[in-house]
Design a protein around this motif. Structure first.
Motif, PDB file in Angstrom:
ATOM      1  N   PRO A  63       0.574  -1.317   0.071  1.00  0.00           N
ATOM      2  CA  PRO A  63      -0.265   0.204  -0.081  1.00  0.00           C
ATOM      3  C   PRO A  63       0.862   1.303   0.032  1.00  0.00           C
ATOM      4  CG  PRO A  63       0.511  -0.692   2.289  1.00  0.00           C
ATOM      5  CD  PRO A  63       0.636  -1.932   1.128  1.00  0.00           C
ATOM      6  N   LEU A  64       2.138   1.292   0.811  1.00  0.00           N
ATOM      7  CA  LEU A  64       2.546   2.670   0.326  1.00  0.00           C
ATOM      8  C   LEU A  64       3.700   2.701  -0.911  1.00  0.00           C
ATOM      9  CD1 LEU A  64       4.731   1.527   3.871  1.00  0.00           C
ATOM     10  CD2 LEU A  64       2.535   3.505   3.787  1.00  0.00           C
ATOM     11  N   ASP A  65       3.705   1.820  -1.509  1.00  0.00           N
ATOM     12  CA  ASP A  65       4.498   1.846  -3.008  1.00  0.00           C
ATOM     13  C   ASP A  65       3.216   2.676  -3.996  1.00  0.00           C
ATOM     14  OD1 ASP A  65       5.496   1.669  -4.983  1.00  0.00           O
ATOM     15  OD2 ASP A  65       5.657  -0.062  -5.662  1.00  0.00           O
ATOM     16  N   LEU A  66       2.531   1.644  -3.982  1.00  0.00           N
ATOM     17  CA  LEU A  66       0.909   1.835  -4.382  1.00  0.00           C
ATOM     18  C   LEU A  66       0.229   3.885  -4.022  1.00  0.00           C
ATOM     19  CD1 LEU A  66      -1.009  -1.532  -4.786  1.00  0.00           C
ATOM     20  CD2 LEU A  66       0.846  -0.025  -6.718  1.00  0.00           C
ATOM     21  N   LEU A  67       0.150   3.750  -3.299  1.00  0.00           N
ATOM     22  CA  LEU A  67      -0.220   5.240  -2.911  1.00  0.00           C
ATOM     23  C   LEU A  67       0.886   6.638  -3.344  1.00  0.00           C
ATOM     24  CD1 LEU A  67      -2.359   4.290   0.744  1.00  0.00           C
ATOM     25  CD2 LEU A  67      -2.627   4.612  -1.030  1.00  0.00           C
ATOM     26  N   GLY A  68       2.149   5.906  -3.647  1.00  0.00           N
ATOM     27  CA  GLY A  68       3.186   7.512  -3.768  1.00  0.00           C
ATOM     28  C   GLY A  68       4.038   7.644  -2.508  1.00  0.00           C
ATOM     29  N   ALA A  69       4.062   6.743  -1.540  1.00  0.00           N
ATOM     30  CA  ALA A  69       4.666   6.831  -0.359  1.00  0.00           C
ATOM     31  C   ALA A  69       6.354   7.570  -0.367  1.00  0.00           C
ATOM     32  CB  ALA A  69       4.772   5.990   0.887  1.00  0.00           C
ATOM     33  N   PRO A  70       6.421   8.028  -0.260  1.00  0.00           N
ATOM     34  CA  PRO A  70       8.370   8.275  -0.233  1.00  0.00           C
ATOM     35  C   PRO A  70       9.313   6.558   0.198  1.00  0.00           C
ATOM     36  CG  PRO A  70       8.136   9.870   1.179  1.00  0.00           C
ATOM     37  CD  PRO A  70       7.018   8.608   1.109  1.00  0.00           C
ATOM     38  N   ALA A  71       9.756   6.577  -1.185  1.00  0.00           N
ATOM     39  CA  ALA A  71      10.493   5.382  -1.081  1.00  0.00           C
ATOM     40  C   ALA A  71      11.285   4.964   0.065  1.00  0.00           C
ATOM     41  CB  ALA A  71      12.347   5.227  -2.576  1.00  0.00           C
ATOM     42  N   TRP A  72      12.396   5.429   1.250  1.00  0.00           N
ATOM     43  CA  TRP A  72      12.399   5.185   1.955  1.00  0.00           C
ATOM     44  C   TRP A  72      11.348   4.887   3.484  1.00  0.00           C
ATOM     45  CZ3 TRP A  72      10.527   7.027   6.667  1.00  0.00           C
ATOM     46  CH2 TRP A  72       9.961   8.177   6.558  1.00  0.00           C
ATOM     47  N   THR A  73      10.153   4.534   2.803  1.00  0.00           N
ATOM     48  CA  THR A  73       9.379   4.588   4.099  1.00  0.00           C
ATOM     49  C   THR A  73       9.032   1.884   3.458  1.00  0.00           C
ATOM     50  OG1 THR A  73       7.543   4.637   2.561  1.00  0.00           O
ATOM     51  CG2 THR A  73       8.367   6.066   4.320  1.00  0.00           C
ATOM     52  N   TRP A  74       8.957   2.613   1.944  1.00  0.00           N
ATOM     53  CA  TRP A  74       8.842   0.755   1.488  1.00  0.00           C
ATOM     54  C   TRP A  74      10.100   0.293   1.196  1.00  0.00           C
ATOM     55  CZ3 TRP A  74      10.450   1.214  -3.358  1.00  0.00           C
ATOM     56  CH2 TRP A  74      10.385   2.453  -4.130  1.00  0.00           C
ATOM     57  N   GLY A  75      11.024   0.678   0.512  1.00  0.00           N
ATOM     58  CA  GLY A  75      12.315   0.033   0.314  1.00  0.00           C
ATOM     59  C   GLY A  75      13.053  -0.738   1.424  1.00  0.00           C
ATOM     60  N   PRO A  76      12.589  -0.301   2.456  1.00  0.00           N
ATOM     61  CA  PRO A  76      13.375  -1.336   3.832  1.00  0.00           C
ATOM     62  C   PRO A  76      12.261  -2.770   3.411  1.00  0.00           C
ATOM     63  CG  PRO A  76      13.627   0.731   4.504  1.00  0.00           C
ATOM     64  CD  PRO A  76      12.742   1.104   2.806  1.00  0.00           C
ATOM     65  N   LEU A  77      11.149  -2.013   3.278  1.00  0.00           N
ATOM     66  CA  LEU A  77      10.338  -3.192   3.700  1.00  0.00           C
ATOM     67  C   LEU A  77      10.418  -4.557   2.706  1.00  0.00           C
ATOM     68  CD1 LEU A  77       7.153  -1.424   4.761  1.00  0.00           C
ATOM     69  CD2 LEU A  77       8.940  -3.188   5.933  1.00  0.00           C
ATOM     70  N   TYR A  78      10.442  -4.053   0.933  1.00  0.00           N
ATOM     71  CA  TYR A  78      10.648  -4.731  -0.210  1.00  0.00           C
ATOM     72  C   TYR A  78      12.351  -5.105   0.005  1.00  0.00           C
ATOM     73  CZ  TYR A  78       6.536  -3.044  -2.769  1.00  0.00           C
ATOM     74  OH  TYR A  78       5.968  -2.969  -3.205  1.00  0.00           O
ATOM     75  N   ALA A  79      13.030  -4.986   0.376  1.00  0.00           N
ATOM     76  CA  ALA A  79      14.320  -5.660   0.886  1.00  0.00           C
ATOM     77  C   ALA A  79      13.864  -6.575   2.005  1.00  0.00           C
ATOM     78  CB  ALA A  79      15.559  -4.515   1.889  1.00  0.00           C
ATOM     79  N   LEU A  80      13.419  -6.460   2.756  1.00  0.00           N
ATOM     80  CA  LEU A  80      13.257  -7.725   3.561  1.00  0.00           C
ATOM     81  C   LEU A  80      12.595  -8.688   3.072  1.00  0.00           C
ATOM     82  CD1 LEU A  80      12.680  -8.810   6.820  1.00  0.00           C
ATOM     83  CD2 LEU A  80      10.653  -7.492   6.676  1.00  0.00           C
ATOM     84  N   VAL A  81      11.389  -8.253   1.983  1.00  0.00           N
ATOM     85  CA  VAL A  81      10.791  -9.660   1.152  1.00  0.00           C
ATOM     86  C   VAL A  81      12.071 -10.122   0.180  1.00  0.00           C
ATOM     87  CG1 VAL A  81       9.570  -9.552  -0.618  1.00  0.00           C
ATOM     88  CG2 VAL A  81       8.479  -7.922   0.742  1.00  0.00           C
ATOM     89  N   TYR A  82      13.390  -9.378   0.006  1.00  0.00           N
ATOM     90  CA  TYR A  82      13.912  -9.845  -0.837  1.00  0.00           C
ATOM     91  C   TYR A  82      14.446 -11.680  -0.203  1.00  0.00           C
ATOM     92  CZ  TYR A  82      12.862  -8.137  -5.193  1.00  0.00           C
ATOM     93  OH  TYR A  82      12.646  -7.211  -5.996  1.00  0.00           O
ATOM     94  N   ALA A  83      15.536 -10.651   0.799  1.00  0.00           N
ATOM     95  CA  ALA A  83      16.321 -11.650   2.115  1.00  0.00           C
ATOM     96  C   ALA A  83      15.556 -12.706   2.092  1.00  0.00           C
ATOM     97  CB  ALA A  83      16.170 -10.416   3.241  1.00  0.00           C
ATOM     98  N   ALA A  84      13.799 -12.401   2.966  1.00  0.00           N
ATOM     99  CA  ALA A  84      13.798 -13.282   3.781  1.00  0.00           C
ATOM    100  C   ALA A  84      12.885 -14.385   2.889  1.00  0.00           C
ATOM    101  CB  ALA A  84      12.152 -13.252   4.629  1.00  0.00           C
ATOM    102  N   GLY A  85      12.043 -14.360   1.256  1.00  0.00           N
ATOM    103  CA  GLY A  85      11.837 -15.020   0.569  1.00  0.00           C
ATOM    104  C   GLY A  85      12.867 -15.615  -0.021  1.00  0.00           C
ATOM    105  N   GLY A  86      13.849 -15.029  -0.370  1.00  0.00           N
ATOM    106  CA  GLY A  86      14.801 -15.252  -1.339  1.00  0.00           C
ATOM    107  C   GLY A  86      15.725 -16.107  -1.811  1.00  0.00           C
TER     108      GLY A  86
END
Length: 684
Positions: A63-86
């Motif tokens: 939701p943060l990404d789709l709503l246009g929030a700053p990258a620093w709000t959703w960037g670490p979360l995506y990094a967590l996704v890549y690390a945990a799931g990948g």
């Protein structure tokens, strides 16, 4: 595996009922009622925990990404996704690469990282979550099956009472028993080893091994099995087989062997993953290295290669396969059929032969009084005979006795008071009703080898008429129960297992789907099996089967090139469920082992849901083929555009995402209620 000798059950099996128990509750032996549930918790496995963490990170970032929030709000979360799931699929892919194998796990991680490299973080994270969740579900299913196989061993008791030559008793672990040992099995205990009855008489519930719906009378010389439950009589059993070679131990071994030797299951797209993966990697590297070697600039060359990787990545192909199968799984689950995985749903679409268990599958697994036959000269009509038998059986705890009482109550018959109730294991019950001694039980015991009474012609004739009535019921596949009054036979009751109301319709539907009639495979008596099969419309009947015999029947059909669907519910069905192309378990009465071994579970015990699930799976397979054609065409167009000309990155991403959305929406059509109604067939 050596075969196990078995004495087939007889339809006139005598029943025993419980006399009043004077044993104190604390001294009364206890026995397990089934396989205890040892469930692996979803988050107990590392794969599940990492997948859950990746999913939570994705749901928080989306939701943060789709709503246009700053990258620093959703960037670490995506990094967590890549690390945990990948990290796990990436590590697995690198290990496969070390073995000179390129699998789709590594390809997915590379594609996700490539997407992130050109700013498409959402695409890569979605791909990671899909694969991590799929791997976690597979790990949990595997672990729970292993739990259930181990739990099956608890059917056999840990200790047994061994009788020494001097008559004393000792409790010993069952693994220390030897062939020839004499065991004491008290009422309510489970038998510790396979063997034969040396002394005593009782009824033994051996449904866990043979699938018979009613306890079977045992007397000296009869075979008994480890893990089966003794009734109200005491038995002395001579051990005839090493505990490690018991029928229960063999069931465990057969389930494990079938799980290990069953052909690896893969979704359609995974069967071509090697060639696709290698081709895509080679093409991406060539698209980057060749222009670079010829003097092209680094940034546009890298951008073009990454664009190619995005448009050629199998996201749309993966989603072409999964949404139809997952939608079919969700729709089936909403209507009481739990299909455990997309692989199982795909395999369900491939079946072309069906084998059905009898007790608890085609039938309800509960005894039912189907025939009430008063004898000439008894002075009783049907209601009078049923009321007399019901009064005598009122204090009974035996399934046959409860069936008689239930039948009398369903007719609204008043039951006269009974006194002096007594139960004899393996024979029946006796009580005084209206001043007469009434016995209800085994015809073989109550009639005996010689006529009752003073031997008058009338007594001999009455016994002969009763014997004829018993023979007629047994020939029709009924369990015969004789009723006597003051030693003279007055009537015969025919008890049967109740066929499910939708059994015949289900058999016909399965025959239409697979192009041939189903088979009946059961451990029950051949006469009973043939009668049930005739009512259900089945011609191929295989009765008196032990678990290994059911597996052999499945293997026989598979050797003919058939993909066999097995439907069952008991522990004795588990090896066949594991060996089959697809196993389906009936949920309400199903044993833990059957439920965990099966690929699908009919939660509400609605037999008609089985052909509906097969039809829905076949429709899902057709949609998969449609989606693969759509996805393949769009990918080909985008790839050719990128290779032959200049494909703008936004256009490539839009085309890639558009194909993904298109095939996803096409697959979601199976979520509609009309899809299930269509699978059920006309008039449903």
């Amino acid at each position: 595996m050596p075969s196990t000798p078995s004495t087939p059950p007889t339809t006139s099996a005598p029943h025993a009922t419980s006399a009043p128990d004077t044993t104190s509750a604390s001294a009364r032996p206890t026995a397990p009622t089934g396989v205890p549930r040892r469930r692996t918790r979803l988050l107990a496995l590392p794969e599940a925990r990492w997948a859950a963490l990746a999913l939570l990170g994705f749901l928080a970032a989306l939701p943060l990404d789709l709503l246009g929030a700053p990258a620093w709000t959703w960037g670490p979360l995506y990094a967590l996704v890549y690390a945990a799931g990948g990290w796990e699929p990436g590590l697995a892919g690198l290990r496969a690469l070390r073995e000179r194998t390129l699998d789709v796990d590594l390809l997915m991680v590379v594609a996700a990282l490539g997407a992130a490299a050109i700013g498409q973080f959402l695409d890569g994270a979605l791909l990671i979550v899909i694969f991590a969740t799929s791997g976690a579900l597979e790990a949990v299913a595997t672990a729970r099956t292993a739990d259930s196989v181990r739990a099956l061993l608890d059917l056999a008791p840990a200790h047994a009472t061994r009788l020494l030559p001097d008559g004393t008793e000792e409790a010993v672990p069952v693994e220390r028993l030897a062939v020839g040992d004499l065991l004491l099995v008290r009422p309510g205990e489970r038998i510790g080893a396979d063997g034969r009855v040396a002394e005593g008489a009782s009824d033994v519930d051996q449904a866990s091994v043979t699938g018979e719906p009613l306890p079977v009378a045992k007397e000296p010389g009869d075979e008994v099995f480890a893990g089966t439950l003794n009734g109200t009589g005491a038995l002395r059993v001579r051990v005839g087989r090493d505990p490690s070679d018991s029928v229960i131990a063999r069931i465990v071994a057969m389930v494990q062997e079938a799980a290990e030797t069953k052909a690896p299951t893969q979704l359609f797209i995974e069967k071509v993953e090697q060639r696709y993966s290698v081709g895509m990697v080679v093409a991406t590297l060539a698209l980057f290295a060749v222009p670079l070697a010829l003097g092209a600039a680094l940034e546009p060359t890298l951008l073009r290669a990454m664009t190619f990787m995005i448009v050629a990545s199998p996201c749309a192909v993966v989603l072409a396969t999964m949404p139809p199968l997952l939608s079919a799984m969700a729709n089936a689950g909403r209507h009481g059929v739990l299909v455990k995985s997309a692989v199982a749903m795909e395999r369900l679409a491939q079946v072309d032969a069906v084998a059905l268990d009898k007790t608890g599958t085609l039938t309800e697994g509960a005894p039912l009084v189907a025939d009430v036959r008063p004898l000439p000269g008894s002075g009783l009509d049907g209601d009078g005979l049923l009321a007399l038998a019901g009064a005598a059986e009122l204090a009974s705890e035996h399934p046959l006795g409860r069936a008689v009482v239930e039948a009398a109550r369903e007719r609204g018959l008043p039951l006269p008071p009974a006194t002096g109730f007594a139960a004899t294991p393996g024979s029946g019950v006796v009580a005084r009703v209206a001043g007469a001694e009434v016995a209800v039980g085994s015809p073989a015991r109550l009639l005996g080898p010689t006529p009752r009474g003073p031997g008058s012609p009338a007594a001999v004739a009455a016994d002969a008429v009763a014997a004829d009535a018993v023979a007629a019921l047994e020939a029709d596949g009924r369990t015969a129960v004789l009723v006597t009054r003051d030693g003279r036979p007055v009537g015969v009751l025919g008890v049967t297992d109740r066929l499910r109301p939708d059994a015949a319709r289900t058999v016909a539907a399965l025959a239409a789907l697979t192009g041939g009639p189903p088979s009946l495979v059961t451990g029950d008596n051949p006469r009973v099996a043939h009668r049930i099969a005739a009512e259900a419309g089945i011609a191929d009947v295989r009765a008196g089967l032990l678990p290994q015999d059911k597996v052999a029947a499945v293997r026989e059909r598979e050797a003919e090139g058939r993909k066999v669907l097995v439907v069952g519910d008991g522990v004795n069905d588990a090896p066949a469920l594991a060996a089959a192309h697809v196993g389906v378990a009936m949920g309400r009465a199903g044993s833990d082992l059957a439920l965990e071994t099966a690929d699908a579970i009919v939660v509400r015990d609605e037999l008609a849901a089985v052909p509906a699930a097969v039809a829905l799976a076949r429709r899902a397979r057709r949609l998969v083929v449609q989606n693969l054609c759509i996805a393949g065409t769009l990918i080909a167009v985008l790839v050719v555009w990128d290779l032959a000309g200049h494909l703008p990155l936004p256009v490539g991403v839009a085309g890639h995402e558009g194909s993904t959305v298109l095939v996803g929406l096409n697959g979601l059509r199976l979520l509609r209620e009309s899809a299930w109604r269509r699978a059920l067939g006309p008039g449903r």
